[in-house]
Design a protein around this motif. Structure first.
Motif, PDB file in Angstrom:
ATOM      1  N   GLU A   1      10.554   6.155   3.165  1.00 25.26           N
ATOM      2  CA  GLU A   1       9.037   5.747   2.729  1.00 25.26           C
ATOM      3  C   GLU A   1       8.933   4.998   1.474  1.00 25.26           C
ATOM      4  OE1 GLU A   1      10.154   8.708   3.344  1.00 25.26           O
ATOM      5  OE2 GLU A   1       9.293  10.206   1.856  1.00 25.26           O
ATOM      6  N   VAL A   2      10.087   5.176   0.534  1.00 30.38           N
ATOM      7  CA  VAL A   2      10.105   4.485  -0.763  1.00 30.38           C
ATOM      8  C   VAL A   2      10.893   3.429  -0.752  1.00 30.38           C
ATOM      9  CG1 VAL A   2      10.746   5.071  -3.058  1.00 30.38           C
ATOM     10  CG2 VAL A   2      10.144   7.112  -1.804  1.00 30.38           C
ATOM     11  N   MET A   3      11.867   3.421  -0.024  1.00 33.08           N
ATOM     12  CA  MET A   3      12.919   2.339  -0.369  1.00 33.08           C
ATOM     13  C   MET A   3      12.361   1.032   0.728  1.00 33.08           C
ATOM     14  SD  MET A   3      16.945   2.618   0.196  1.00 33.08           S
ATOM     15  CE  MET A   3      17.317   2.433   1.776  1.00 33.08           C
ATOM     16  N   GLU A   4      12.189   1.163   1.761  1.00 36.30           N
ATOM     17  CA  GLU A   4      11.805   0.280   2.846  1.00 36.30           C
ATOM     18  C   GLU A   4      10.474  -0.742   2.419  1.00 36.30           C
ATOM     19  OE1 GLU A   4      13.441   2.585   6.682  1.00 36.30           O
ATOM     20  OE2 GLU A   4      11.590   2.237   6.829  1.00 36.30           O
ATOM     21  N   PRO A   5       9.618  -0.096   1.580  1.00 39.36           N
ATOM     22  CA  PRO A   5       8.459  -0.867   1.160  1.00 39.36           C
ATOM     23  C   PRO A   5       8.997  -2.111   0.374  1.00 39.36           C
ATOM     24  CG  PRO A   5       7.640   1.162   1.351  1.00 39.36           C
ATOM     25  CD  PRO A   5       9.170   1.416   1.643  1.00 39.36           C
ATOM     26  N   PHE A   6      10.149  -1.424  -0.598  1.00 41.78           N
ATOM     27  CA  PHE A   6      10.866  -2.298  -1.515  1.00 41.78           C
ATOM     28  C   PHE A   6      11.488  -3.634  -0.823  1.00 41.78           C
ATOM     29  CE2 PHE A   6      11.933   1.460  -4.648  1.00 41.78           C
ATOM     30  CZ  PHE A   6      10.488   1.261  -5.027  1.00 41.78           C
ATOM     31  N   ILE A   7      12.229  -3.221   0.254  1.00 44.03           N
ATOM     32  CA  ILE A   7      12.998  -4.260   1.129  1.00 44.03           C
ATOM     33  C   ILE A   7      12.128  -5.203   1.535  1.00 44.03           C
ATOM     34  CG2 ILE A   7      14.336  -4.577   3.169  1.00 44.03           C
ATOM     35  CD1 ILE A   7      15.471  -1.685   2.462  1.00 44.03           C
TER      36      ILE A   7
ATOM     37  N   GLU B   1       1.245   9.121  -6.303  1.00 44.32           N
ATOM     38  CA  GLU B   1       1.902  10.427  -6.068  1.00 44.32           C
ATOM     39  C   GLU B   1       2.521  10.698  -7.387  1.00 44.32           C
ATOM     40  OE1 GLU B   1       4.115  10.303  -2.713  1.00 44.32           O
ATOM     41  OE2 GLU B   1       3.804  12.239  -2.102  1.00 44.32           O
ATOM     42  N   VAL B   2       3.494   9.927  -7.735  1.00 45.82           N
ATOM     43  CA  VAL B   2       4.155   9.986  -9.061  1.00 45.82           C
ATOM     44  C   VAL B   2       3.552  10.225 -10.152  1.00 45.82           C
ATOM     45  CG1 VAL B   2       6.001   9.017 -10.369  1.00 45.82           C
ATOM     46  CG2 VAL B   2       6.352   8.954  -7.995  1.00 45.82           C
ATOM     47  N   GLU B   3       2.515   9.389 -10.511  1.00 48.55           N
ATOM     48  CA  GLU B   3       1.682   9.398 -11.668  1.00 48.55           C
ATOM     49  C   GLU B   3       0.929  10.597 -12.054  1.00 48.55           C
ATOM     50  OE1 GLU B   3       2.057   7.342 -13.898  1.00 48.55           O
ATOM     51  OE2 GLU B   3       3.139   5.748 -12.991  1.00 48.55           O
ATOM     52  N   MET B   4       0.516  11.404 -10.613  1.00 43.92           N
ATOM     53  CA  MET B   4      -0.226  12.587 -10.850  1.00 43.92           C
ATOM     54  C   MET B   4       0.537  13.708 -11.495  1.00 43.92           C
ATOM     55  SD  MET B   4      -2.611  12.179  -7.202  1.00 43.92           S
ATOM     56  CE  MET B   4      -3.213  13.630  -7.206  1.00 43.92           C
TER      57      MET B   4
ATOM     58  N   SER C   1       0.676  -1.209   0.110  1.00 44.36           N
ATOM     59  CA  SER C   1      -0.136   0.005  -0.037  1.00 44.36           C
ATOM     60  C   SER C   1       0.823   1.236   0.070  1.00 44.36           C
ATOM     61  CB  SER C   1      -0.837   0.088   1.319  1.00 44.36           C
ATOM     62  OG  SER C   1      -1.788  -1.229   1.270  1.00 44.36           O
ATOM     63  N   GLN C   2       2.067   1.421   0.686  1.00 43.30           N
ATOM     64  CA  GLN C   2       2.809   2.615   0.528  1.00 43.30           C
ATOM     65  C   GLN C   2       3.409   2.612  -0.801  1.00 43.30           C
ATOM     66  OE1 GLN C   2       3.344   4.707   3.072  1.00 43.30           O
ATOM     67  NE2 GLN C   2       5.003   5.881   1.517  1.00 43.30           N
ATOM     68  N   LEU C   3       3.846   1.507  -1.272  1.00 38.17           N
ATOM     69  CA  LEU C   3       4.411   1.506  -2.711  1.00 38.17           C
ATOM     70  C   LEU C   3       3.214   2.070  -3.624  1.00 38.17           C
ATOM     71  CD1 LEU C   3       6.299   0.865  -4.882  1.00 38.17           C
ATOM     72  CD2 LEU C   3       5.588  -1.293  -5.032  1.00 38.17           C
ATOM     73  N   LEU C   4       1.995   1.482  -3.185  1.00 39.08           N
ATOM     74  CA  LEU C   4       1.028   2.209  -4.188  1.00 39.08           C
ATOM     75  C   LEU C   4       0.781   3.631  -4.176  1.00 39.08           C
ATOM     76  CD1 LEU C   4      -1.197  -1.050  -4.064  1.00 39.08           C
ATOM     77  CD2 LEU C   4      -0.378  -0.168  -6.112  1.00 39.08           C
TER      78      LEU C   4
ATOM     79  N   LYS D   1       1.383   6.923   3.401  1.00 40.17           N
ATOM     80  CA  LYS D   1       1.816   8.275   3.645  1.00 40.17           C
ATOM     81  C   LYS D   1       2.394   8.926   2.395  1.00 40.17           C
ATOM     82  CE  LYS D   1       3.824   9.526   7.990  1.00 40.17           C
ATOM     83  NZ  LYS D   1       5.000   9.584   8.860  1.00 40.17           N
ATOM     84  N   ALA D   2       2.231  10.128   1.962  1.00 42.61           N
ATOM     85  CA  ALA D   2       2.850  10.937   0.886  1.00 42.61           C
ATOM     86  C   ALA D   2       4.197  10.947   1.257  1.00 42.61           C
ATOM     87  CB  ALA D   2       2.377  12.326   0.874  1.00 42.61           C
TER      88      ALA D   2
END
Ligand SMILES: [Fe+2]
Ligand SMILES: [Fe+2]
Lengths: 160, 381
Positions: free
Chosen positions: B308-314, B150-153, B142-145, B204-205
């Motif tokens: 908040e970007v890297m940790e969900p990948f891990i 946010e990026v796609e907007m 959900s955090q990745l999404l 989270k943004a």
């Protein structure tokens, strides 16, 4: 009729299945790419079989075995051992399509199973521009009458 | 209402008389029938493909013979039409072909139109809502999404911002950008929908990423915006979509990422062909692009490696939060980050910017990353 992998007949059977699923591929959109397939034979160090797949508009216009890729202008080459290809096609045939561990992107992403080779990053990016069409093309293996495998130890049971 | 007509037409007796006279008498003016334009009859070169923009590339209308500077047309007149006195000056901000053009832009447009898909009906939602994800995986996903939405907007806003600023003669580019706006809106839609079906909703943004997105939006010229949006940001997002497909928990999610990946790769393709075109036709831009990339790469480093970007990948790539899973996730994520930056430099080199490596701080970070991977015993190729 059963077809043998790897062979030109196998890829021609996929091309024929693609023509039979014209509406589905038309729905996915233009698919213009030349893909090289390199099958490394497990039981013969260094031996390989090469195939070219040419896609134009909504069809596979050429699927055949070739001696080399020179002058074919392939956008990218999917390369792997026969056993890896076999596992992928067996998985597709069991599930009616690749499961989470056997999609082309998953198998090539870190080059652990299949390796994606390319000279030009633009050609490389075509795998992604046409990702769903490429996947659905390979998923058509599920519709073939029967597949036998040559020159590959089975990685996963059972055969399909 | 900021723009007013110079005339009140209903109060203009001549105009009203002319209108009524024509209808009463049937006496037609017909001056438009003698428009000073080329009479053409274009045909599809390949009937299976249909009538494409390339089929319309004929004298009087085509893009191949378009001059570098679009001086003649300052209005909405479609390229090839006669432009009579009185057409307004729309004050387009971009009137130089090499500021916007890309090799094969017309075929990227056709590909975009034929490969549109529908986030509501082409994703197997019924299957996805049934998928039970473990708590930590679902939260990380959900955090990745959230990040992707946010990026796609911003990816929607940037091409939309430039569309109306380009000279109307750059028709094929404007149309391509219009497809991109639709693609990116669909991406924001599909990620939002997926986040709201995980059982967790949005998370989270990312402030650091939003700073990067603001930088992308506020570029001084279209070429700078394109280099950072299409080539750098979307190139990195493309690698991220591949990675996301790789770590996706279900077949439905894999399909979703393959569909967005297709669009993203097309945007990157346009960006590469545009940068090549710029370097070939407007070499003075080279240094400006380098300067812009200097700052862009700084933003990327800060944004992409934010917690908040890297940790969900891990967590997603290690498939959980147990110690061994986190260790595995760190290895896979480190390999992904290196791959992402390697592919970026590979694309720049192919576009004709091989010297970027020497002056780039990000390239130094890449070398650090590669050394780190070697120390972790991770094979990258
Ligand atoms: Fe996107
Ligand atoms: Fe994009």
């Amino acid at each position: 009729m059963s077809v043998t992998f790897p062979s030109g007949a196998f890829f021609q059977a996929l091309a024929a299945a693609m023509a039979g699923a014209h509406d589905r591929f038309r729905g996915l959109g233009f698919f213009d790419a030349t893909i090289g397939i390199r099958v490394l034979l497990d039981d013969d160090g260094g031996a390989e079989r090469l195939f070219v797949l040419v896609f134009e508009v909504f069809e596979c216009t050429r699927a055949e075995e070739v001696p080399d890729f020179t002058r074919l202008h392939v956008d990218f080459v999917l390369e792997g051992k026969t056993s890896v290809w076999r596992e992928m096609f067996e998985n597709i045939r069991r599930n009616g399509g690749a499961d989470v561990a056997h999609s082309i992107n998953t198998l090539t992403h870190f080059g652990e199973q299949l390796t994606l080779r390319y000279d030009d990053p633009d050609g490389h990016d075509k795998l992604y521009r046409f990702a769903e069409s490429v996947q659905q093309f390979f998923d058509l293996a599920a519709t073939l009458d029967g597949v036998t495998y040559e020159g590959a130890a089975r990685l996963a049971a059972p055969a399909a | 209402m900021s723009y007013l007509s110079t005339k009140d037409f209903l109060a203009d007796k001549d105009f009203v008389d002319r209108w009524q006279y024509t209808l009463r008498s049937g006496e037609l003016d017909l001056s438009w029938m003698r428009a000073a334009t080329e009479q053409v009859e274009c045909k599809p070169q390949n009937a299976r493909r249909g009538l494409t923009f390339r089929d319309l590339d004929v004298p009087g209308y085509g893009y191949s013979t378009m001059p570098e500077l679009a001086r003649a047309n300052r209005s909405f007149a479609p390229r090839g039409a006669e432009i009579p006195e009185g057409c307004p000056d729309l004050q387009a901000e971009v009137n130089r072909k090499s500021e916007v053009w890309a090799y094969n832009v017309e075929s990227y447009y056709e590909e975009a139109m034929s490969r549109q898909w529908n986030a509501t009906t082409d994703v197997p939602w019924a299957e996805l809502v049934k998928a039970e994800l473990p708590d930590d995986i679902a939260r990380a996903y959900s955090q990745l999404l959230t990040f992707l939405t946010e990026v796609e907007m911003i990816a929607t806003d940037v091409p939309a911002k430039w569309m109306g600023r380009l000279n109307a003669d750059f028709f094929e580019v404007k149309n391509f950008i219009a497809t991109q706006v639709m693609d990116e809106a669909r991406h924001a839609e599909v990620f939002r929908k997926r986040a709201l079906t995980t059982g967790y909703g949005l998370m989270k943004a990312s402030p650091q990423n939003e700073l990067n997105l603001k930088f992308l939006r506020d570029a001084d010229s279209f070429s700078e915006a394109s280099t950072t949006l299409h080539l750098q940001a979307e190139g990195m997002i493309l690698t991220l979509f591949r990675f996301s497909e790789y770590i996706s928990p279900t077949e439905g999610d894999k399909k979703l990422f393959r569909l967005v990946m297709q669009d993203e790769a097309r945007h990157v393709g346009y960006g590469m062909q545009h940068l090549k075109w710029v370097l070939d036709h407007f070499p003075e831009k080279r240094e400006i692009i380098h300067k812009h990339l200097d700052e862009a790469e700084n933003f990327v480093f800060g944004g992409a490696y934010a917690v908040e970007v890297m940790e969900p990948f891990i967590i997603l790539s290690g498939k959980g939060m147990k110690k061994a899973q986190i260790e595995q996730g760190c290895k896979i994520t480190a390999a992904f980050q290196v791959k992402q930056v390697e592919e970026y430099f590979e694309r720049l080199e192919k576009c004709g910017l091989p010297e970027r490596k020497e002056r780039s701080q990000l390239y130094k970070a890449l070398e650090l990353g590669q050394a780190q991977l070697a120390a972790m015993g991770v094979r990258t190729h």
